[in-house]
Design a protein around this motif. Structure first.
Motif, PDB file in Angstrom:
ATOM      1  N   ALA A 163       1.077  -1.063  -0.113  1.00  0.00           N
ATOM      2  CA  ALA A 163      -0.150  -0.103  -0.011  1.00  0.00           C
ATOM      3  C   ALA A 163       1.345   1.522  -0.306  1.00  0.00           C
ATOM      4  O   ALA A 163       0.597   2.593  -0.221  1.00  0.00           O
ATOM      5  CB  ALA A 163      -0.643  -0.490   1.190  1.00  0.00           C
ATOM      6  N   MET A 164       2.011   1.223   0.803  1.00  0.00           N
ATOM      7  CA  MET A 164       2.933   2.140   0.368  1.00  0.00           C
ATOM      8  C   MET A 164       3.315   3.111  -0.885  1.00  0.00           C
ATOM      9  O   MET A 164       3.750   3.630  -1.386  1.00  0.00           O
ATOM     10  CB  MET A 164       4.260   2.748   1.799  1.00  0.00           C
ATOM     11  N   ASN A 165       3.578   1.898  -1.362  1.00  0.00           N
ATOM     12  CA  ASN A 165       4.515   1.761  -2.611  1.00  0.00           C
ATOM     13  C   ASN A 165       3.275   2.334  -3.568  1.00  0.00           C
ATOM     14  O   ASN A 165       3.331   3.501  -5.029  1.00  0.00           O
ATOM     15  CB  ASN A 165       4.306  -0.040  -3.526  1.00  0.00           C
ATOM     16  N   TYR A 166       1.527   2.052  -3.007  1.00  0.00           N
ATOM     17  CA  TYR A 166       1.425   2.136  -4.224  1.00  0.00           C
ATOM     18  C   TYR A 166       0.124   4.359  -3.957  1.00  0.00           C
ATOM     19  O   TYR A 166       0.158   4.739  -5.114  1.00  0.00           O
ATOM     20  CB  TYR A 166      -0.847   1.354  -3.886  1.00  0.00           C
ATOM     21  N   PHE A 167      -0.163   4.500  -2.893  1.00  0.00           N
ATOM     22  CA  PHE A 167      -0.980   5.120  -2.513  1.00  0.00           C
ATOM     23  C   PHE A 167       0.403   6.472  -1.354  1.00  0.00           C
ATOM     24  O   PHE A 167      -0.288   7.028  -1.065  1.00  0.00           O
ATOM     25  CB  PHE A 167      -1.676   4.783  -1.275  1.00  0.00           C
ATOM     26  N   LEU A 222      -5.058   5.397   1.170  1.00  0.00           N
ATOM     27  CA  LEU A 222      -4.670   4.817   1.982  1.00  0.00           C
ATOM     28  C   LEU A 222      -5.769   5.001   3.158  1.00  0.00           C
ATOM     29  O   LEU A 222      -5.220   4.230   4.712  1.00  0.00           O
ATOM     30  CB  LEU A 222      -3.047   5.664   2.798  1.00  0.00           C
ATOM     31  N   GLY A 223      -6.401   6.457   3.684  1.00  0.00           N
ATOM     32  CA  GLY A 223      -7.370   6.402   4.554  1.00  0.00           C
ATOM     33  C   GLY A 223      -8.279   4.884   4.138  1.00  0.00           C
ATOM     34  O   GLY A 223      -9.078   4.016   5.165  1.00  0.00           O
ATOM     35  N   SER A 281       1.072   9.771   4.304  1.00  0.00           N
ATOM     36  CA  SER A 281      -0.694   9.945   3.939  1.00  0.00           C
ATOM     37  C   SER A 281      -0.221  11.291   3.754  1.00  0.00           C
ATOM     38  O   SER A 281      -0.860  11.806   3.755  1.00  0.00           O
ATOM     39  CB  SER A 281      -1.318   9.513   4.848  1.00  0.00           C
ATOM     40  N   ASN A 282       0.845  11.943   4.559  1.00  0.00           N
ATOM     41  CA  ASN A 282       1.004  13.200   4.756  1.00  0.00           C
ATOM     42  C   ASN A 282       1.680  14.135   3.415  1.00  0.00           C
ATOM     43  O   ASN A 282       2.109  13.797   2.790  1.00  0.00           O
ATOM     44  CB  ASN A 282       2.497  12.914   5.755  1.00  0.00           C
ATOM     45  N   ILE A 331      -8.424  -5.467  -3.774  1.00  0.00           N
ATOM     46  CA  ILE A 331      -8.597  -4.457  -2.889  1.00  0.00           C
ATOM     47  C   ILE A 331      -8.158  -3.341  -3.366  1.00  0.00           C
ATOM     48  O   ILE A 331      -8.115  -2.151  -3.742  1.00  0.00           O
ATOM     49  CB  ILE A 331      -9.559  -4.008  -1.531  1.00  0.00           C
ATOM     50  N   SER A 332      -6.914  -3.310  -2.244  1.00  0.00           N
ATOM     51  CA  SER A 332      -5.617  -2.116  -2.693  1.00  0.00           C
ATOM     52  C   SER A 332      -5.322  -1.518  -4.085  1.00  0.00           C
ATOM     53  O   SER A 332      -5.105  -1.026  -4.612  1.00  0.00           O
ATOM     54  CB  SER A 332      -4.331  -2.342  -1.988  1.00  0.00           C
ATOM     55  N   THR A 333      -5.074  -3.182  -5.531  1.00  0.00           N
ATOM     56  CA  THR A 333      -4.605  -3.070  -6.254  1.00  0.00           C
ATOM     57  C   THR A 333      -5.776  -3.027  -7.431  1.00  0.00           C
ATOM     58  O   THR A 333      -5.096  -1.850  -8.463  1.00  0.00           O
ATOM     59  CB  THR A 333      -4.225  -4.599  -6.983  1.00  0.00           C
ATOM     60  N   PHE A 334      -6.985  -2.768  -6.839  1.00  0.00           N
ATOM     61  CA  PHE A 334      -7.852  -2.123  -7.817  1.00  0.00           C
ATOM     62  C   PHE A 334      -8.044  -0.939  -7.621  1.00  0.00           C
ATOM     63  O   PHE A 334      -8.192  -0.206  -8.489  1.00  0.00           O
ATOM     64  CB  PHE A 334      -8.917  -2.337  -7.579  1.00  0.00           C
TER      65      PHE A 334
END
Length: 410
Positions: free
Chosen positions: A205-209, A365-366, A395-396, A242-245
Protein backbone atom coordinates in the motif's frame (compact mmCIF):
# COMPACT_ATOMS: atom_id res chain seq x y z
CA UNK A 1 29.33 20.33 32.53
CA UNK A 2 30.15 22.83 29.80
CA UNK A 3 32.85 20.52 28.47
CA UNK A 4 30.37 17.65 28.30
CA UNK A 5 27.98 19.72 26.15
CA UNK A 6 30.89 20.78 23.92
CA UNK A 7 31.91 17.15 23.41
CA UNK A 8 28.30 16.27 22.63
CA UNK A 9 28.05 19.09 20.05
CA UNK A 10 31.30 17.93 18.44
CA UNK A 11 29.97 14.38 18.27
CA UNK A 12 26.71 15.51 16.65
CA UNK A 13 28.66 17.48 14.04
CA UNK A 14 30.94 14.48 13.37
CA UNK A 15 28.03 12.06 13.07
CA UNK A 16 26.38 14.47 10.65
CA UNK A 17 29.26 13.92 8.22
CA UNK A 18 28.38 10.22 8.15
CA UNK A 19 24.62 10.74 8.05
CA UNK A 20 24.22 8.48 5.02
CA UNK A 21 25.58 5.52 7.01
CA UNK A 22 23.70 6.29 10.23
CA UNK A 23 20.41 6.87 8.42
CA UNK A 24 20.76 3.56 6.55
CA UNK A 25 21.46 1.75 9.83
CA UNK A 26 18.53 3.42 11.58
CA UNK A 27 16.02 2.81 8.78
CA UNK A 28 17.17 -0.80 8.45
CA UNK A 29 16.60 -1.33 12.18
CA UNK A 30 13.04 0.01 11.93
CA UNK A 31 12.30 -2.15 8.89
CA UNK A 32 13.71 -5.20 10.67
CA UNK A 33 11.66 -4.48 13.80
CA UNK A 34 8.44 -4.85 11.78
CA UNK A 35 9.59 -8.24 10.49
CA UNK A 36 10.56 -9.60 13.93
CA UNK A 37 7.45 -8.43 15.77
CA UNK A 38 6.39 -12.07 16.43
CA UNK A 39 9.74 -13.26 17.81
CA UNK A 40 9.82 -13.44 21.60
CA UNK A 41 12.73 -13.57 24.02
CA UNK A 42 11.83 -13.20 27.68
CA UNK A 43 8.98 -10.76 28.27
CA UNK A 44 9.53 -8.73 25.10
CA UNK A 45 9.59 -9.21 21.34
CA UNK A 46 12.70 -8.79 19.21
CA UNK A 47 10.89 -5.81 17.70
CA UNK A 48 10.71 -4.01 21.04
CA UNK A 49 14.41 -4.58 21.73
CA UNK A 50 15.29 -3.23 18.27
CA UNK A 51 13.02 -0.19 18.73
CA UNK A 52 14.78 0.51 22.05
CA UNK A 53 18.17 0.36 20.30
CA UNK A 54 16.91 2.69 17.56
CA UNK A 55 15.67 5.23 20.13
CA UNK A 56 19.05 5.16 21.89
CA UNK A 57 20.72 5.66 18.50
CA UNK A 58 18.59 8.77 17.92
CA UNK A 59 19.71 10.16 21.27
CA UNK A 60 23.38 9.46 20.51
CA UNK A 61 23.06 11.16 17.12
CA UNK A 62 21.30 14.17 18.65
CA UNK A 63 18.20 13.46 16.55
CA UNK A 64 15.75 12.67 19.37
CA UNK A 65 13.18 15.43 18.79
CA UNK A 66 9.60 16.10 19.89
CA UNK A 67 7.77 19.32 18.98
CA UNK A 68 5.81 21.43 21.46
CA UNK A 69 2.55 20.49 19.76
CA UNK A 70 3.41 16.81 20.06
CA UNK A 71 4.30 17.26 23.74
CA UNK A 72 0.86 18.82 24.34
CA UNK A 73 -0.84 15.89 22.58
CA UNK A 74 1.14 13.32 24.60
CA UNK A 75 0.38 15.23 27.82
CA UNK A 76 -3.31 15.19 26.96
CA UNK A 77 -3.21 11.42 26.36
CA UNK A 78 -1.43 10.84 29.68
CA UNK A 79 -3.98 12.97 31.55
CA UNK A 80 -6.88 11.09 29.94
CA UNK A 81 -5.34 7.71 30.80
CA UNK A 82 -4.72 8.85 34.39
CA UNK A 83 -8.34 9.96 34.84
CA UNK A 84 -9.52 6.77 33.13
CA UNK A 85 -7.41 4.69 35.56
CA UNK A 86 -8.94 6.45 38.58
CA UNK A 87 -12.49 5.87 37.35
CA UNK A 88 -11.77 2.21 36.58
CA UNK A 89 -10.20 1.64 39.99
CA UNK A 90 -13.20 3.28 41.66
CA UNK A 91 -16.15 1.81 39.74
CA UNK A 92 -14.95 -1.39 38.02
CA UNK A 93 -14.74 -4.42 40.32
CA UNK A 94 -13.04 -6.49 37.61
CA UNK A 95 -10.35 -3.90 36.99
CA UNK A 96 -6.70 -4.99 37.50
CA UNK A 97 -4.45 -2.04 38.34
CA UNK A 98 -1.18 -3.78 37.37
CA UNK A 99 -2.57 -4.66 33.94
CA UNK A 100 -3.57 -1.05 33.25
CA UNK A 101 -0.25 0.39 34.45
CA UNK A 102 1.73 -2.07 32.31
CA UNK A 103 -0.46 -1.24 29.31
CA UNK A 104 -0.02 2.51 29.83
CA UNK A 105 3.79 2.15 29.97
CA UNK A 106 3.73 0.06 26.80
CA UNK A 107 1.38 2.44 25.03
CA UNK A 108 3.47 5.50 25.87
CA UNK A 109 6.60 3.68 24.67
CA UNK A 110 4.97 3.07 21.29
CA UNK A 111 3.61 6.62 21.03
CA UNK A 112 7.06 8.04 21.81
CA UNK A 113 8.59 5.70 19.24
CA UNK A 114 6.11 6.72 16.54
CA UNK A 115 6.59 10.45 17.13
CA UNK A 116 10.40 10.35 17.24
CA UNK A 117 10.75 8.08 14.22
CA UNK A 118 8.28 10.19 12.24
CA UNK A 119 10.15 13.40 13.06
CA UNK A 120 13.54 11.95 12.13
CA UNK A 121 12.42 10.44 8.82
CA UNK A 122 10.41 13.45 7.66
CA UNK A 123 12.81 16.19 8.79
CA UNK A 124 15.77 14.45 7.15
CA UNK A 125 13.88 13.78 3.89
CA UNK A 126 14.26 10.02 4.22
CA UNK A 127 10.85 8.92 2.95
CA UNK A 128 12.12 7.52 -0.32
CA UNK A 129 15.08 5.77 1.27
CA UNK A 130 12.89 4.32 4.03
CA UNK A 131 10.34 2.94 1.56
CA UNK A 132 13.08 1.42 -0.60
CA UNK A 133 14.69 -0.30 2.40
CA UNK A 134 11.28 -1.64 3.45
CA UNK A 135 10.80 -3.12 -0.02
CA UNK A 136 14.21 -4.77 0.02
CA UNK A 137 13.51 -6.25 3.46
CA UNK A 138 10.07 -7.43 2.25
CA UNK A 139 11.68 -9.23 -0.70
CA UNK A 140 14.21 -10.91 1.61
CA UNK A 141 11.40 -12.00 3.95
CA UNK A 142 9.48 -13.37 0.95
CA UNK A 143 12.49 -15.34 -0.28
CA UNK A 144 12.93 -16.80 3.21
CA UNK A 145 9.28 -17.80 3.08
CA UNK A 146 9.76 -19.54 -0.26
CA UNK A 147 12.76 -21.40 1.15
CA UNK A 148 10.73 -22.53 4.18
CA UNK A 149 7.95 -23.90 1.93
CA UNK A 150 10.53 -25.73 -0.17
CA UNK A 151 12.18 -27.06 3.00
CA UNK A 152 8.86 -28.35 4.35
CA UNK A 153 8.08 -30.14 1.10
CA UNK A 154 11.63 -31.59 1.09
CA UNK A 155 10.56 -33.67 4.11
CA UNK A 156 13.60 -32.93 6.25
CA UNK A 157 16.22 -32.63 3.51
CA UNK A 158 16.50 -28.84 4.00
CA UNK A 159 16.68 -27.35 7.54
CA UNK A 160 14.27 -24.56 8.48
CA UNK A 161 13.33 -25.03 12.17
CA UNK A 162 16.03 -22.57 13.23
CA UNK A 163 14.06 -19.79 11.49
CA UNK A 164 11.12 -20.43 13.85
CA UNK A 165 13.13 -20.90 17.04
CA UNK A 166 11.70 -17.73 18.64
CA UNK A 167 8.14 -18.13 17.36
CA UNK A 168 5.55 -20.82 16.62
CA UNK A 169 6.49 -24.04 14.84
CA UNK A 170 3.30 -26.10 15.18
CA UNK A 171 1.81 -27.63 12.04
CA UNK A 172 -1.49 -25.78 12.41
CA UNK A 173 0.33 -22.47 11.89
CA UNK A 174 1.28 -23.25 8.28
CA UNK A 175 -0.92 -26.04 6.91
CA UNK A 176 -4.20 -25.37 5.15
CA UNK A 177 -6.24 -28.54 5.53
CA UNK A 178 -10.01 -28.83 5.31
CA UNK A 179 -10.12 -32.61 5.05
CA UNK A 180 -10.18 -32.60 1.26
CA UNK A 181 -7.01 -30.76 0.22
CA UNK A 182 -3.83 -29.82 2.05
CA UNK A 183 -1.38 -26.98 1.26
CA UNK A 184 1.59 -25.37 2.97
CA UNK A 185 0.77 -21.72 3.63
CA UNK A 186 3.43 -19.03 3.39
CA UNK A 187 4.26 -17.46 6.77
CA UNK A 188 8.03 -16.86 6.48
CA UNK A 189 9.38 -15.66 9.86
CA UNK A 190 5.96 -14.57 11.16
CA UNK A 191 3.86 -16.66 13.53
CA UNK A 192 0.86 -16.84 11.18
CA UNK A 193 0.27 -16.48 7.43
CA UNK A 194 -2.20 -13.64 8.05
CA UNK A 195 0.50 -11.71 9.95
CA UNK A 196 2.86 -12.02 7.00
CA UNK A 197 0.00 -10.83 4.80
CA UNK A 198 -0.56 -7.85 7.12
CA UNK A 199 3.11 -6.87 6.84
CA UNK A 200 3.35 -7.30 3.06
CA UNK A 201 0.06 -5.50 2.45
CA UNK A 202 1.44 -2.55 4.42
CA UNK A 203 4.51 -2.30 2.19
CA UNK A 204 2.41 -2.80 -0.95
CA UNK A 205 0.00 0.00 0.00
CA UNK A 206 2.88 2.40 0.70
CA UNK A 207 4.21 1.61 -2.80
CA UNK A 208 0.83 2.31 -4.34
CA UNK A 209 -0.59 5.24 -2.37
CA UNK A 210 2.23 7.28 -0.82
CA UNK A 211 1.54 11.01 -1.00
CA UNK A 212 5.18 11.79 -1.78
CA UNK A 213 4.89 10.49 -5.35
CA UNK A 214 7.72 8.06 -4.71
CA UNK A 215 8.01 5.57 -7.56
CA UNK A 216 8.80 1.98 -6.63
CA UNK A 217 9.32 -0.54 -9.42
CA UNK A 218 6.18 -2.53 -10.21
CA UNK A 219 8.35 -5.65 -10.09
CA UNK A 220 8.57 -5.27 -6.31
CA UNK A 221 4.82 -4.84 -5.98
CA UNK A 222 3.99 -7.77 -8.29
CA UNK A 223 6.35 -10.10 -6.42
CA UNK A 224 4.93 -9.01 -3.05
CA UNK A 225 1.39 -9.58 -4.37
CA UNK A 226 2.27 -13.13 -5.45
CA UNK A 227 3.67 -13.89 -1.99
CA UNK A 228 0.47 -12.57 -0.38
CA UNK A 229 -1.48 -15.06 -2.51
CA UNK A 230 0.74 -17.86 -1.18
CA UNK A 231 -0.28 -17.05 2.41
CA UNK A 232 -3.77 -18.36 1.58
CA UNK A 233 -4.99 -15.80 4.10
CA UNK A 234 -8.46 -14.73 3.05
CA UNK A 235 -8.24 -11.29 4.67
CA UNK A 236 -4.73 -10.61 3.34
CA UNK A 237 -5.65 -11.61 -0.21
CA UNK A 238 -8.89 -9.62 -0.11
CA UNK A 239 -7.08 -6.46 1.05
CA UNK A 240 -4.35 -6.97 -1.56
CA UNK A 241 -6.96 -7.24 -4.34
CA UNK A 242 -8.83 -4.16 -3.10
CA UNK A 243 -5.57 -2.18 -2.86
CA UNK A 244 -4.56 -3.22 -6.38
CA UNK A 245 -7.98 -2.29 -7.74
CA UNK A 246 -7.82 1.14 -6.07
CA UNK A 247 -4.31 1.66 -7.41
CA UNK A 248 -5.38 0.88 -10.97
CA UNK A 249 -8.59 2.89 -10.72
CA UNK A 250 -7.33 6.02 -8.93
CA UNK A 251 -3.62 6.15 -9.75
CA UNK A 252 -3.43 4.55 -13.18
CA UNK A 253 -6.75 5.73 -14.60
CA UNK A 254 -5.17 8.30 -16.94
CA UNK A 255 -2.58 5.79 -18.16
CA UNK A 256 -5.30 3.22 -18.81
CA UNK A 257 -7.32 5.74 -20.83
CA UNK A 258 -4.29 6.64 -22.95
CA UNK A 259 -3.53 3.00 -23.66
CA UNK A 260 -7.04 1.58 -24.14
CA UNK A 261 -6.09 -0.94 -26.83
CA UNK A 262 -3.03 -2.17 -24.94
CA UNK A 263 -5.06 -2.33 -21.73
CA UNK A 264 -7.88 -4.28 -23.38
CA UNK A 265 -5.45 -6.87 -24.76
CA UNK A 266 -3.73 -7.19 -21.37
CA UNK A 267 -7.08 -7.56 -19.59
CA UNK A 268 -8.18 -10.23 -22.07
CA UNK A 269 -4.93 -12.17 -21.64
CA UNK A 270 -5.24 -11.89 -17.85
CA UNK A 271 -8.83 -13.17 -17.99
CA UNK A 272 -7.79 -16.14 -20.14
CA UNK A 273 -4.90 -16.86 -17.75
CA UNK A 274 -7.22 -16.80 -14.71
CA UNK A 275 -9.74 -19.09 -16.41
CA UNK A 276 -7.01 -21.58 -17.35
CA UNK A 277 -5.65 -21.48 -13.79
CA UNK A 278 -9.14 -22.07 -12.40
CA UNK A 279 -9.70 -25.20 -14.47
CA UNK A 280 -6.21 -26.52 -13.70
CA UNK A 281 -6.59 -25.93 -9.95
CA UNK A 282 -10.35 -26.09 -9.58
CA UNK A 283 -10.35 -27.84 -6.20
CA UNK A 284 -7.85 -25.35 -4.82
CA UNK A 285 -9.89 -22.28 -5.83
CA UNK A 286 -13.12 -23.85 -4.62
CA UNK A 287 -11.92 -24.76 -1.13
CA UNK A 288 -9.57 -21.82 -0.50
CA UNK A 289 -11.68 -18.96 -1.86
CA UNK A 290 -15.23 -19.89 -2.85
CA UNK A 291 -16.02 -22.19 0.09
CA UNK A 292 -14.33 -19.86 2.60
CA UNK A 293 -16.39 -16.94 1.27
CA UNK A 294 -19.56 -18.96 1.78
CA UNK A 295 -18.39 -19.95 5.28
CA UNK A 296 -17.79 -16.34 6.30
CA UNK A 297 -21.28 -15.23 5.34
CA UNK A 298 -22.89 -18.32 6.92
CA UNK A 299 -20.99 -17.95 10.23
CA UNK A 300 -19.01 -21.17 9.61
CA UNK A 301 -15.65 -19.40 9.40
CA UNK A 302 -14.26 -18.70 12.86
CA UNK A 303 -11.69 -16.15 11.68
CA UNK A 304 -14.12 -14.31 9.42
CA UNK A 305 -16.83 -14.23 12.10
CA UNK A 306 -14.30 -13.05 14.71
CA UNK A 307 -13.16 -10.14 12.55
CA UNK A 308 -16.61 -8.89 11.58
CA UNK A 309 -18.80 -9.70 14.59
CA UNK A 310 -17.06 -11.68 17.33
CA UNK A 311 -14.62 -8.90 18.20
CA UNK A 312 -17.46 -6.76 19.59
CA UNK A 313 -18.63 -9.34 22.13
CA UNK A 314 -16.73 -7.72 25.02
CA UNK A 315 -18.71 -4.49 24.65
CA UNK A 316 -21.77 -4.18 26.89
CA UNK A 317 -24.04 -1.53 28.36
CA UNK A 318 -22.10 -1.70 31.62
CA UNK A 319 -18.73 -0.83 30.05
CA UNK A 320 -19.91 1.23 27.07
CA UNK A 321 -18.81 4.57 28.54
CA UNK A 322 -15.42 3.72 30.11
CA UNK A 323 -14.61 0.25 28.77
CA UNK A 324 -13.01 -2.63 30.64
CA UNK A 325 -9.67 -0.91 31.21
CA UNK A 326 -6.52 -0.62 29.12
CA UNK A 327 -5.19 -4.07 28.22
CA UNK A 328 -8.17 -5.89 29.75
CA UNK A 329 -9.78 -7.21 26.56
CA UNK A 330 -8.66 -10.71 25.45
CA UNK A 331 -7.10 -11.17 22.01
CA UNK A 332 -9.46 -10.03 19.24
CA UNK A 333 -9.04 -9.08 15.57
CA UNK A 334 -10.55 -5.61 15.37
CA UNK A 335 -8.80 -2.40 16.47
CA UNK A 336 -12.02 -0.38 16.70
CA UNK A 337 -13.60 -3.08 18.87
CA UNK A 338 -10.48 -2.97 21.05
CA UNK A 339 -10.84 0.79 21.50
CA UNK A 340 -14.44 0.72 22.70
CA UNK A 341 -13.90 -2.46 24.72
CA UNK A 342 -10.83 -1.15 26.59
CA UNK A 343 -11.37 2.62 26.64
CA UNK A 344 -15.11 2.95 26.07
CA UNK A 345 -16.84 5.36 23.72
CA UNK A 346 -14.05 7.94 24.17
CA UNK A 347 -11.46 5.51 22.81
CA UNK A 348 -13.67 4.65 19.85
CA UNK A 349 -14.34 8.31 19.03
CA UNK A 350 -10.62 9.10 19.21
CA UNK A 351 -9.76 6.23 16.83
CA UNK A 352 -12.56 7.23 14.42
CA UNK A 353 -11.39 10.87 14.51
CA UNK A 354 -7.82 9.78 13.72
CA UNK A 355 -9.12 7.58 10.88
CA UNK A 356 -11.00 10.54 9.40
CA UNK A 357 -7.79 12.62 9.49
CA UNK A 358 -5.97 9.88 7.55
CA UNK A 359 -8.79 9.66 4.99
CA UNK A 360 -8.80 13.46 4.53
CA UNK A 361 -5.04 13.45 4.04
CA UNK A 362 -4.94 10.47 1.66
CA UNK A 363 -8.21 8.85 0.59
CA UNK A 364 -6.72 5.59 -0.67
CA UNK A 365 -4.47 5.06 2.33
CA UNK A 366 -7.40 5.95 4.58
CA UNK A 367 -9.56 3.20 3.07
CA UNK A 368 -6.64 0.80 3.36
CA UNK A 369 -6.14 1.85 7.01
CA UNK A 370 -9.76 0.97 7.85
CA UNK A 371 -9.53 -2.42 6.13
CA UNK A 372 -6.31 -3.31 7.94
CA UNK A 373 -7.81 -2.35 11.30
CA UNK A 374 -10.42 -5.04 10.77
CA UNK A 375 -7.85 -7.69 9.77
CA UNK A 376 -5.50 -7.73 12.79
CA UNK A 377 -6.01 -6.55 16.35
CA UNK A 378 -3.47 -5.75 19.02
CA UNK A 379 -3.03 -2.00 19.56
CA UNK A 380 -0.45 -2.86 22.23
CA UNK A 381 1.76 -4.67 19.71
CA UNK A 382 4.75 -3.22 17.89
CA UNK A 383 3.44 -4.38 14.49
CA UNK A 384 0.38 -2.12 14.80
CA UNK A 385 2.44 0.95 15.69
CA UNK A 386 4.99 0.32 12.94
CA UNK A 387 2.08 -0.04 10.52
CA UNK A 388 0.66 3.21 11.90
CA UNK A 389 4.07 4.91 11.53
CA UNK A 390 4.21 4.02 7.83
CA UNK A 391 0.63 5.17 7.24
CA UNK A 392 1.25 8.53 8.94
CA UNK A 393 4.53 9.12 7.10
CA UNK A 394 3.22 8.31 3.63
CA UNK A 395 -0.22 9.89 3.95
CA UNK A 396 1.22 13.28 4.85
CA UNK A 397 1.02 15.46 1.72
CA UNK A 398 2.66 18.57 3.17
CA UNK A 399 5.87 16.78 4.11
CA UNK A 400 5.71 14.78 0.90
CA UNK A 401 5.98 18.02 -1.08
CA UNK A 402 8.89 19.12 1.12
CA UNK A 403 10.73 15.95 0.24
CA UNK A 404 10.16 16.30 -3.47
CA UNK A 405 11.49 19.86 -3.61
CA UNK A 406 13.89 19.96 -0.69
CA UNK A 407 17.48 18.90 -0.48
CA UNK A 408 18.25 15.34 0.60
CA UNK A 409 20.64 14.41 3.38
CA UNK A 410 20.85 10.80 2.34
Amino acid sequence: MKHIFNYFDDWVKLSGKYHRFWSTLFLSLISLSFVLSDWMIGLFTFSEYIIGIALVLLIILGQFKITRKQIKIVTGIIMFLFVHLIFQETFNDLFVLKTEIAAIIKLMFYILMTICFFNYIVENNLKKKFLMINNVVAIIVSLIGLYIILAIYSDGFLPFDFLWHFTRSDVTSYIFNNGTISFVRMRSVFSEPSYLGFYLNTILAMNYFNSSHIKISNKFSIFISIIILLTLSYSAIAIMLISTFMYLFFKKKEWLNRNKRRTSISALLLLVFVIVLYFLFQDFFHHVFIQRTIDIFTDNSNSGYSRLIGSWKYVSNENFLLGNGLGHTPSIWNIYAYMISDLGIFGLLASVFFTVLIIKSNKELGIFFVLMNFSKGGYLSSSFWLFLLLVVIYSNKKHGETQMHGSSKT
